[in-house]
Design a protein around this motif. Structure first.
Motif, PDB file in Angstrom:
ATOM      1  N   GLN A 131       0.861  -1.180   0.000  1.00 45.31           N
ATOM      2  CA  GLN A 131       0.000   0.000   0.000  1.00 45.31           C
ATOM      3  C   GLN A 131       0.896   1.229   0.000  1.00 45.31           C
ATOM      4  OE1 GLN A 131      -2.421   0.007   3.476  1.00 45.31           O
ATOM      5  NE2 GLN A 131      -0.732   0.281   4.888  1.00 45.31           N
ATOM      6  N   ILE A 132       0.346   2.339  -0.400  1.00 42.24           N
ATOM      7  CA  ILE A 132       1.152   3.553  -0.451  1.00 42.24           C
ATOM      8  C   ILE A 132       1.393   4.052   0.972  1.00 42.24           C
ATOM      9  CG2 ILE A 132       1.216   5.943  -1.226  1.00 42.24           C
ATOM     10  CD1 ILE A 132      -0.358   5.069  -3.679  1.00 42.24           C
ATOM     11  N   ALA A 133       2.669   4.123   1.323  1.00 35.45           N
ATOM     12  CA  ALA A 133       3.046   4.547   2.670  1.00 35.45           C
ATOM     13  C   ALA A 133       2.966   6.071   2.782  1.00 35.45           C
ATOM     14  CB  ALA A 133       4.456   4.073   2.988  1.00 35.45           C
ATOM     15  N   ASP A 134       2.858   6.544   4.006  1.00 30.79           N
ATOM     16  CA  ASP A 134       2.857   7.977   4.263  1.00 30.79           C
ATOM     17  C   ASP A 134       4.249   8.526   3.958  1.00 30.79           C
ATOM     18  OD1 ASP A 134       2.168  10.512   5.093  1.00 30.79           O
ATOM     19  OD2 ASP A 134       2.352  10.061   7.233  1.00 30.79           O
ATOM     20  N   TRP A 135       4.332   9.543   3.141  1.00 31.03           N
ATOM     21  CA  TRP A 135       5.613  10.060   2.694  1.00 31.03           C
ATOM     22  C   TRP A 135       6.213  11.071   3.664  1.00 31.03           C
ATOM     23  CZ3 TRP A 135       5.613  15.300   2.049  1.00 31.03           C
ATOM     24  CH2 TRP A 135       4.375  15.912   1.899  1.00 31.03           C
ATOM     25  N   GLN A 136       5.415  11.641   4.544  1.00 31.27           N
ATOM     26  CA  GLN A 136       5.901  12.720   5.405  1.00 31.27           C
ATOM     27  C   GLN A 136       7.007  12.295   6.372  1.00 31.27           C
ATOM     28  OE1 GLN A 136       2.262  14.212   7.013  1.00 31.27           O
ATOM     29  NE2 GLN A 136       1.886  15.554   5.261  1.00 31.27           N
ATOM     30  N   PRO A 137       6.952  11.117   7.007  1.00 27.36           N
ATOM     31  CA  PRO A 137       8.077  10.740   7.878  1.00 27.36           C
ATOM     32  C   PRO A 137       9.392  10.600   7.123  1.00 27.36           C
ATOM     33  CG  PRO A 137       6.173   9.382   8.361  1.00 27.36           C
ATOM     34  CD  PRO A 137       5.835  10.178   7.141  1.00 27.36           C
ATOM     35  N   PHE A 138       9.324  10.172   5.884  1.00 29.62           N
ATOM     36  CA  PHE A 138      10.543  10.009   5.093  1.00 29.62           C
ATOM     37  C   PHE A 138      11.148  11.365   4.742  1.00 29.62           C
ATOM     38  CE2 PHE A 138       8.017   6.213   4.427  1.00 29.62           C
ATOM     39  CZ  PHE A 138       8.945   5.224   4.695  1.00 29.62           C
ATOM     40  N   VAL A 139      10.303  12.311   4.373  1.00 26.89           N
ATOM     41  CA  VAL A 139      10.797  13.654   4.041  1.00 26.89           C
ATOM     42  C   VAL A 139      11.350  14.333   5.290  1.00 26.89           C
ATOM     43  CG1 VAL A 139      10.088  15.943   3.240  1.00 26.89           C
ATOM     44  CG2 VAL A 139       9.282  13.900   2.055  1.00 26.89           C
TER      45      VAL A 139
END
Length: 171
Positions: free
Chosen positions: A127-135
């Motif tokens: 599923q598409i993971a939340d991108w904010q923690p990576f950024v």
């Protein structure tokens, strides 16, 4: 190079791996910051340019150790750390023009690493993971670079690699 000079880089990466595996109680949005700190160290030492300071097998072993210590999926952090190593090795010819350029190269590498980590996480969880923690993790790790650079330069006992200059008489 002294024995201390040879172990400075791997020791700093290993210490950061162990520190990033400890349960610090950070919020869920900031959990990607700590594991990227060894990637910053790997990037720093590869750009420093001393041969063999952090070999690629050590970057892989550091990532594998982090996967084992955090009970994560085996191969995730070795992939991320090897990608960091490759990006730093590819950008090392451009890193001799000062600290601002090295910092820019780190920002670019952390952006690519965060994007790759997000894609691998999305594929792993199907599923598409939340991108904010990576950024957020990539930005925080890149912003920590001046502090790490200051500490690593203070601890390192060997001078940086210099580019060779060819002197020829003109005709």
């Amino acid at each position: 190079m002294t024995v201390f000079g040879k172990i400075t880089a791997p020791l700093s990466v290993a210490v950061l791996v162990v520190l990033s595996a400890l349960p610090w109680g950070v919020p869920a949005d900031s959990r990607f910051v700590l594991p990227l700190l060894p990637a910053v160290a790997i990037h720093y030492w590869v750009l420093r340019g001393k041969s063999g300071t952090v070999p690629e097998w050590f970057a892989f072993a550091a990532g594998l150790l982090l996967d084992i210590l955090t009970n994560g999926p085996l191969g995730f952090w070795p992939l991320i750390y090897l990608l960091t190593y490759v990006l730093a090795a590819l950008s090392s010819p451009f890193a001799h023009d000062g600290p601002i350029r090295r910092w820019f190269l780190l920002f670019a590498a952390m952006s690519a690493v965060a994007a790759a980590a997000w894609m691998v996480t999305s594929l792993y969880s199907v599923q598409i993971a939340d991108w904010q923690p990576f950024v957020w993790g990539a930005m925080a790790a890149a912003l920590a670079h001046p502090l790490f650079s200051f500490v690593f330069r203070a601890v390192d006992a060997t001078p940086p690699r210099r580019s060779n200059v060819l002197f020829e008489r003109g005709t």
